[in-house]
Enzyme design. Structure first.
Site, PDB file in Angstrom:
ATOM      1  CB  THR A  13      -0.918   0.009   1.251  1.00 35.95           C
ATOM      2  OG1 THR A  13      -1.678  -1.190   1.248  1.00 35.95           O
ATOM      3  CG2 THR A  13      -1.828   1.209   1.270  1.00 35.95           C
ATOM      4  CE  LYS A 205      -0.477   4.733  13.426  1.00 36.47           C
ATOM      5  NZ  LYS A 205      -1.780   4.383  12.845  1.00 36.47           N
TER       6      LYS A 205
HETATM    7  P1  NAP Z   1       1.829  -4.042   2.762  1.00 40.27           P
HETATM    8  O1  NAP Z   1       0.784  -3.515   1.854  1.00 40.27           O
HETATM    9  O2  NAP Z   1       1.622  -5.353   3.420  1.00 40.27           O
HETATM   10  O3  NAP Z   1       3.211  -4.081   1.937  1.00 40.27           O
HETATM   11  C1  NAP Z   1       4.383  -4.628   2.448  1.00 40.27           C
HETATM   12  C2  NAP Z   1       5.396  -4.742   1.336  1.00 40.27           C
HETATM   13  O4  NAP Z   1       6.641  -5.158   1.883  1.00 40.27           O
HETATM   14  C3  NAP Z   1       5.026  -5.761   0.256  1.00 40.27           C
HETATM   15  O5  NAP Z   1       5.399  -5.278  -1.001  1.00 40.27           O
HETATM   16  C4  NAP Z   1       5.858  -6.988   0.625  1.00 40.27           C
HETATM   17  O6  NAP Z   1       6.244  -7.767  -0.477  1.00 40.27           O
HETATM   18  C5  NAP Z   1       7.083  -6.348   1.215  1.00 40.27           C
HETATM   19  N1  NAP Z   1       7.697  -7.202   2.240  1.00 40.27           N
HETATM   20  C6  NAP Z   1       7.176  -7.586   3.423  1.00 40.27           C
HETATM   21  N2  NAP Z   1       8.027  -8.383   4.077  1.00 40.27           N
HETATM   22  C7  NAP Z   1       9.119  -8.515   3.280  1.00 40.27           C
HETATM   23  C8  NAP Z   1      10.344  -9.219   3.385  1.00 40.27           C
HETATM   24  N3  NAP Z   1      10.628  -9.974   4.450  1.00 40.27           N
HETATM   25  N4  NAP Z   1      11.247  -9.126   2.379  1.00 40.27           N
HETATM   26  C9  NAP Z   1      10.970  -8.375   1.293  1.00 40.27           C
HETATM   27  N5  NAP Z   1       9.813  -7.673   1.125  1.00 40.27           N
HETATM   28  C10 NAP Z   1       8.909  -7.753   2.100  1.00 40.27           C
HETATM   29  O7  NAP Z   1       2.129  -3.002   3.936  1.00 40.27           O
HETATM   30  P2  NAP Z   1       1.764  -1.452   3.970  1.00 40.27           P
HETATM   31  O8  NAP Z   1       0.330  -1.279   4.363  1.00 40.27           O
HETATM   32  O9  NAP Z   1       2.267  -0.769   2.769  1.00 40.27           O
HETATM   33  O10 NAP Z   1       2.596  -0.984   5.271  1.00 40.27           O
HETATM   34  C11 NAP Z   1       3.986  -0.861   5.220  1.00 40.27           C
HETATM   35  C12 NAP Z   1       4.478  -0.184   6.483  1.00 40.27           C
HETATM   36  O11 NAP Z   1       3.921   1.112   6.578  1.00 40.27           O
HETATM   37  C13 NAP Z   1       4.088  -0.885   7.783  1.00 40.27           C
HETATM   38  O12 NAP Z   1       5.112  -0.689   8.743  1.00 40.27           O
HETATM   39  C14 NAP Z   1       2.834  -0.147   8.214  1.00 40.27           C
HETATM   40  O13 NAP Z   1       2.610  -0.207   9.612  1.00 40.27           O
HETATM   41  C15 NAP Z   1       3.200   1.251   7.801  1.00 40.27           C
HETATM   42  N6  NAP Z   1       2.079   2.146   7.536  1.00 40.27           N
HETATM   43  C16 NAP Z   1       1.052   1.725   6.751  1.00 40.27           C
HETATM   44  C17 NAP Z   1       0.009   2.602   6.482  1.00 40.27           C
HETATM   45  C18 NAP Z   1      -1.148   2.207   5.598  1.00 40.27           C
HETATM   46  O14 NAP Z   1      -2.062   2.995   5.438  1.00 40.27           O
HETATM   47  N7  NAP Z   1      -1.146   1.015   5.032  1.00 40.27           N
HETATM   48  C19 NAP Z   1       0.034   3.887   7.018  1.00 40.27           C
HETATM   49  C20 NAP Z   1       1.117   4.297   7.823  1.00 40.27           C
HETATM   50  C21 NAP Z   1       2.148   3.404   8.067  1.00 40.27           C
HETATM   51  P3  NAP Z   1       5.158  -8.537  -1.411  1.00 40.27           P
HETATM   52  O15 NAP Z   1       4.433  -7.438  -2.119  1.00 40.27           O
HETATM   53  O16 NAP Z   1       5.973  -9.369  -2.325  1.00 40.27           O
HETATM   54  O17 NAP Z   1       4.307  -9.309  -0.465  1.00 40.27           O
HETATM   55  N1  HSE Z   2      -3.401   0.396  10.284  1.00 49.05           N
HETATM   56  C1  HSE Z   2      -3.091   1.785  10.444  1.00 49.05           C
HETATM   57  C2  HSE Z   2      -4.375   2.542  10.657  1.00 49.05           C
HETATM   58  C3  HSE Z   2      -2.393   2.302   9.216  1.00 49.05           C
HETATM   59  O1  HSE Z   2      -5.452   1.983  10.441  1.00 49.05           O
HETATM   60  O2  HSE Z   2      -4.294   3.679  11.102  1.00 49.05           O
HETATM   61  C4  HSE Z   2      -1.896   3.724   9.393  1.00 49.05           C
HETATM   62  O3  HSE Z   2      -0.862   3.793  10.329  1.00 49.05           O
END
Ligand code: NAP
Ligand code: HSE
Length: 428
Positions: A13, A205
């Site tokens: 994402t 957070k």
């Molecule tokens: P996500 O959609 O699950 O994406 C994770 C990505 O990392 C995927 O591309 C995955 O590869 C890759 N990955 C995971 N483990 C790996 C490993 N061991 N080796 C290589 N690649 C790996 O996660 P996300 O929602 O983008 O969140 C990412 C981070 O941002 C997290 O720490 C989350 O807490 C933080 N965050 C997220 C949001 C949000 O709105 N989603 C907001 C603020 C912060 P594949 O694609 O091949 O599976």
């Molecule tokens: N899972 C988190 C949320 C993503 O719902 O706020 C953003 O940090």
């Protein structure tokens, strides 16, 4: 024209948001920092996964060493999540003198000290704006614009998933399990949604907000944490009737060197600005001793808002102003108070057998434990059991817990159906 090369760890994402912003906002980014940027490598877990993004296949790798050993990559962006191997990759990148941007609140809240120290010893920058409240620039505001203030209070809705769920439960009167899937589909929820609904994410957070606001290293175990899984449509109805909304709030307060750190579902008055923060939006209230009250509002999750914060950090690094801020540097001794010592108002819903005298017995137990009552509602007759709803005046948590232990031994009491803390606002 020199291009700044970036290694992107993760293309989920947030990674997609970063990719799209760097691609779509090229002109603005150039205008703001004087450089073009190029994502030179993208680390993913599964090279065969079908991705809805137009990055060339040649950029993808599943071998971190391809990022680490590319000396042209000056900035590593960690948006893969989890503790390991993310921590190992960040530390190794810093040791190779690469600056790091991360959105990984779970990692920063639990291992921040080690990461900051490694950044400092390698003289590289480590920025993490996206880790709290997604697109809202709250961390840089605390670190920079508000750095002349003593922060007395920070209180906010910092988890988009639970706010989305509570908003839907309030509007559509549905159980939370039915709504969680929608939040997952929209990309708001963590990989393990327990992190959201049991408030681990909000606690992470708050730990980050806490160390920046109060200047001490916050041990996660000292944050009181309670999720939204016990909130029912019945409690939401009572809240509405009493003039409140239920929100998952992360609350940090400092008074005379004592710090409160707690995350829990909270009743807030319907006319409070936080009550109208709906869907996946986040909002943070801050009280500084010079600036007074401030409120920040915006999207706290999702690809583009979170990507916006990540790209902002990359630009700050390029402009060489990603100030290194080491949190555990307060010269004053401060302690995090135990929850038992905290004072709050409470909503307490007790299911009882509808027998004469039960209300008096319960009220008497509250009194014996020094808990003063503000209002009582009894609804429903002609049923074997009824709900009694109590709102207390401000009371010590330890006294409330004591009263509840004693109330549970009253014969007509069936269960304590819920206990939810009540906040009236930043000045309370
Ligand atoms: P996500 O959609 O699950 O994406 C994770 C990505 O990392 C995927 O591309 C995955 O590869 C890759 N990955 C995971 N483990 C790996 C490993 N061991 N080796 C290589 N690649 C790996 O996660 P996300 O929602 O983008 O969140 C990412 C981070 O941002 C997290 O720490 C989350 O807490 C933080 N965050 C997220 C949001 C949000 O709105 N989603 C907001 C603020 C912060 P594949 O694609 O091949 O599976
Ligand atoms: N899972 C988190 C949320 C993503 O719902 O706020 C953003 O940090």
């Amino acid at each position: 024209m020199e291009k700044i090369k970036i290694g992107l760890l993760g293309m989920g994402t947030v990674g997609s948001g970063v990719w799209n912003i760097l691609k779509n906002n090229k002109d603005e980014i150039f205008r703001n920092c004087g450089y073009e940027m190029e994502i030179a490598k993208i680390l993913v877990k599964d090279l065969d996964k079908k991705r809805n993004i137009d990055a060339p296949a040649s950029l993808y790798t599943d071998d971190f060493n391809e990022v680490l050993n590319d000396d042209e990559i000056k900035i590593v962006v960690e948006v893969m999540g989890g503790i390991e191997p993310a921590k190992d990759y960040i530390l190794k990148s810093m040791d190779k003198k690469k600056h790091v941007v991360s959105a990984n609140k779970a990692l920063i809240a639990s291992h921040g000290k080690e990461l900051f120290e490694r950044a400092e010893s390698n003289k590289v920058m480590f920025l993490y704006e996206a880790s709290v409240a997604g697109g809202i620039p709250i961390l840089s505001t605390i670190k920079e614009s508000l750095s002349g203030n003593k922060i007395e209070e920070v209180m906010g809705i910092v988890n988009g998933t639970t706010n989305y769920i509570l908003t839907k439960m309030t509007k559509d009167k549905v159980d939370f399990h039915n709504v969680l899937k929608e939040a997952q589909d929209k990309g708001y929820a963590e990989l393990d949604p327990t992190a959201d609904v049991e408030a681990y994410d909000a606690a992470h957070k708050l730990a980050i907000l806490g160390f920046l606001s109060f200047g001490i290293n916050i041990d996660l175990s000292s944050i009181y944490r309670e999720g939204i899984t016990k909130i029912t449509p019945v409690d939401i109805e009572y809240a509405k009737e009493l003039g409140y909304a239920i929100k998952l709030l992360a609350i940090g307060k400092e008074q005379d060197g004592e710090i409160e750190m707690r995350v829990h579902p909270t009743f807030i008055p319907l006319d409070h600005p936080l009550a109208s923060v709906g869907d996946a939006f986040n909002a943070v209230f801050l009280k500084g001793n010079a600036v007074g009250d401030l409120m920040f509002y915006g999207k706290g999750a999702g690809d583009m808002p979170t990507g916006s914060a990540v790209v902002g950090d990359i630009i700050d690094i390029i402009k060489n102003r990603g100030n290194i801020f080491y949190p555990s540097n307060s010269r004053k001794k401060k302690i995090v108070k135990s929850m038992e010592e905290t004072t709050c108002k409470y909503y307490i819903r007790i299911v009882v057998k509808d027998k004469p005298g039960v209300l008096g017995k319960i009220a008497s137990e509250f009194g014996k434990s020094q808990v003063s009552l503000s209002s009582v509602i009894q609804k429903g007759r002609k049923t074997p059991t009824v709900s009694l709803v109590f709102i207390t005046h401000k009371s010590k948590e330890g006294n409330v817990k004591n009263a509840i232990d004693n109330i549970l031994s009253i014969e007509q009491v069936v269960e304590i159906a819920n206990l939810i803390r009540v906040e009236n606002g930043v000045d309370e």
